[in-house]
Design an enzyme around this catalytic site. Sequence first.
Site, PDB file in Angstrom:
ATOM      1  N   ARG A   1      29.665  11.702 -32.171  1.00 14.15           N
ATOM      2  CA  ARG A   1      28.975  11.065 -31.057  1.00 14.15           C
ATOM      3  C   ARG A   1      29.877  11.118 -29.816  1.00 14.15           C
ATOM      4  NH1 ARG A   1      23.970   9.435 -29.339  1.00 14.15           N
ATOM      5  NH2 ARG A   1      23.871   7.272 -28.677  1.00 14.15           N
TER       6      ARG A   1
ATOM      7  N   THR B   1      16.104  15.549 -28.710  1.00 17.29           N
ATOM      8  CA  THR B   1      17.204  15.590 -29.653  1.00 17.29           C
ATOM      9  C   THR B   1      16.781  16.639 -30.628  1.00 17.29           C
ATOM     10  OG1 THR B   1      17.694  13.278 -29.356  1.00 17.29           O
ATOM     11  CG2 THR B   1      18.293  14.184 -31.495  1.00 17.29           C
TER      12      THR B   1
ATOM     13  N   THR C   1      22.309  15.940 -30.023  1.00 15.05           N
ATOM     14  CA  THR C   1      21.478  15.688 -28.842  1.00 15.05           C
ATOM     15  C   THR C   1      22.270  15.741 -27.542  1.00 15.05           C
ATOM     16  OG1 THR C   1      19.871  14.098 -27.934  1.00 15.05           O
ATOM     17  CG2 THR C   1      21.867  13.163 -28.845  1.00 15.05           C
TER      18      THR C   1
ATOM     19  N   ASN D   1      20.753  13.635 -25.391  1.00 13.42           N
ATOM     20  CA  ASN D   1      19.936  12.469 -25.086  1.00 13.42           C
ATOM     21  C   ASN D   1      18.598  12.942 -24.532  1.00 13.42           C
ATOM     22  OD1 ASN D   1      19.135   9.836 -25.113  1.00 13.42           O
ATOM     23  ND2 ASN D   1      20.024   9.321 -23.138  1.00 13.42           N
TER      24      ASN D   1
ATOM     25  N   ASP E   1      22.570   5.419 -23.455  1.00 12.82           N
ATOM     26  CA  ASP E   1      22.285   4.750 -24.734  1.00 12.82           C
ATOM     27  C   ASP E   1      23.053   3.434 -24.879  1.00 12.82           C
ATOM     28  OD1 ASP E   1      20.341   6.352 -25.758  1.00 12.82           O
ATOM     29  OD2 ASP E   1      21.638   7.484 -27.109  1.00 12.82           O
TER      30      ASP E   1
ATOM     31  N   SER F   1      23.324   4.662 -31.307  1.00 14.83           N
ATOM     32  CA  SER F   1      22.357   5.748 -31.464  1.00 14.83           C
ATOM     33  C   SER F   1      21.282   5.367 -32.465  1.00 14.83           C
ATOM     34  CB  SER F   1      23.101   6.989 -31.964  1.00 14.83           C
ATOM     35  OG  SER F   1      22.199   8.018 -32.288  1.00 14.83           O
TER      36      SER F   1
ATOM     37  N   GLY G   1      14.361   9.576 -30.146  1.00 16.85           N
ATOM     38  CA  GLY G   1      14.927   8.335 -29.608  1.00 16.85           C
ATOM     39  C   GLY G   1      14.679   7.189 -30.574  1.00 16.85           C
TER      40      GLY G   1
HETATM   41  O1  DON Z   1      21.199   8.803 -29.925  1.00 15.57           O
HETATM   42  C1  DON Z   1      20.065   8.433 -29.684  1.00 15.57           C
HETATM   43  O2  DON Z   1      19.474   7.604 -30.347  1.00 15.57           O
HETATM   44  C2  DON Z   1      19.328   9.075 -28.528  1.00 15.57           C
HETATM   45  N1  DON Z   1      20.260   9.566 -27.567  1.00 15.57           N
HETATM   46  C3  DON Z   1      18.457  10.149 -29.061  1.00 15.57           C
HETATM   47  C4  DON Z   1      17.606  10.754 -28.003  1.00 15.57           C
HETATM   48  C5  DON Z   1      16.426  11.406 -28.537  1.00 15.57           C
HETATM   49  O3  DON Z   1      16.184  11.454 -29.722  1.00 15.57           O
HETATM   50  C6  DON Z   1      15.500  11.968 -27.594  1.00 15.57           C
HETATM   51  N2  DON Z   1      14.522  12.745 -28.303  1.00 15.57           N
HETATM   52  N3  DON Z   1      13.472  12.912 -28.457  1.00 15.57           N
END
Ligand code: DON
Length: 579
Positions: free
Chosen positions: A114, A390, A408, A410, A432, A461, A483
Amino acid sequence: MKLPKIFLSSLLALGLVLPFTTTAEPAPGALPIIDYGERFLPEVARNGMVVGPERLASEVGLDMLRRGGNAVDAAVATGFALAVTYPRAGNLGGGGFMLIHLADGDRQVFIDYREAAPAAATRDMFLDDTGAVDKQKEYFSLQAAGVPGTVAGLLAALDKYGSLSRKEVLAPAIALAEKGYPMSFAQARDLNERAVMLAMDAAASAVFFHDDGSPYAMGDTFRQPDLAWTLRQIAERGHDGFYKGPVAAKIVDAMEKDDGIMTAKDLANYRSLEREPVRGSFHGFEVVSAPPPSSGGIHIIEMLNILEGYDLAAMGHNSANYIHHLAEAMKRAYADRSEYLGDPDFVEVPKRLTDKDYAVQLRKSIDPDKATPASEIKPGLEPVSESRDTTHFSVADAAGNVVTNTYTLNFSFGNHRVVPGTGFLLNNEMADFAAAPGTANAFGLVQGERNRIEGNKRPLSSMSPTLVLRDGKPWIATGSPGGSQIITTVLQTILNAMVFDMNIATAAMSPRVHHQWQPDTLLLEQGVSPDTLTLLLARGQPAEYTERTLGRTQSIMLRDGWLFGATDSRRPEGHVAAY
Ligand code: DON
């Protein structure tokens, strides 16, 4: 009976394999068990499989397996290739999590790569003079970027658990960047959707538009020479090829010329970390998933613990009764997320969240007939004492090693800023964090003090690469983008298999629902019956349809020596490469 594999897959494609099920252990080479009659069929293979969001990168991974590499080699090669062929989410400038099952010793390891906040990051860095969150700065400035973790994470996995050389696994990505590849329909569409934002950054414009400024169309050859240069630095010098030397210098230079705060020291200090995955159980299945700084594993297990107390199979898949109980479990888990989760190197994340007896307590608060309004649900421990993207891929090899990886930038295309001369986009993972604890982030998630911004801390995350083990062996490898919706997507995908016996393709593509406590809305995918919606509304569930799919899994099921793969094909470009 032994059928040649090609023959078998054509039969499957034509839908000609006869229905049969058996509980007996099939002889090697026998036909795999196909629960024929389900709505979707997975791809089937014996020797190796890479399921990813884009075809070329899946094929790159498969090529590593064919030449004798293991699942980790294939995953790392796929991860680097996606940085070239799937720029909206594949990345060098982002971060993620990799969960590996090692056949040798039957154990799992988890690599946390991360992004980390630059040392100079401060709690209030995204607040304006009035104390409100400056969204433009939080999402699209150079300060939005955390120190990238992807290169460190992929190389650490390769060094420790791979078998091929760094140069071998990076070569296909370099070739794809150098020689280019034909732009797909889906990718041309993605780029067009983001054209205005990408055009605001000179370096991003140089990468994602033709020299004359026109956008790429489907079929155009897309070359990325700067990205090839960066990948070559990594191939030649490994970790230091990215975190020190000319690539790092270009990152620091970009930061200094604009409003960035990331320094050479931040880059030089970055390391991926190995952490213990979180573990839970559900009716005899073992669930292994992402620990903090992901919230995913903890809340998947928390929800499974709650749901284990009900006869879900008797309720029936996607019945109003089933969705009601899912939604109640989801609300309680996301309420806890808002309070208790953060980077475990900075804050304490209560272990009790994944205890079975805590789930008993939560279950008592669930009315089987009536929705509890989100406003009445508080994070539960104390009383007892985006457009966005992502991506995920899953890999399995013939030796029984399995990799499940989510990474990702983000948002799609991260902060939409390319580091000049390097060809790669930076993430906006700093968004985030809780820019103002107690207020909602880009995914509507409310987050607390534990996830406030601090230098060197990793933002919370939802990414949840997950393995389900059956009799101690990997049975499902899965994960998703989305997300806040990642956690509920993975939950329902594994419940579909564990409770409703769905094959992995049907598990991936059956309609899903999502509730995240706040906003108090229960989203239903198309395909949930309008009659069910009516019944849910009658129970007080604030249910409504969403037009988009919730999440998008890339999964492998391992069964009786066979590999079954499925990409959720309701979103474009996913691909199962297998042999
Ligand atoms: O780490 C996370 O939870 C977010 N940054 C993920 C972002 C994400 O999945 C966007 N996608 N559709």
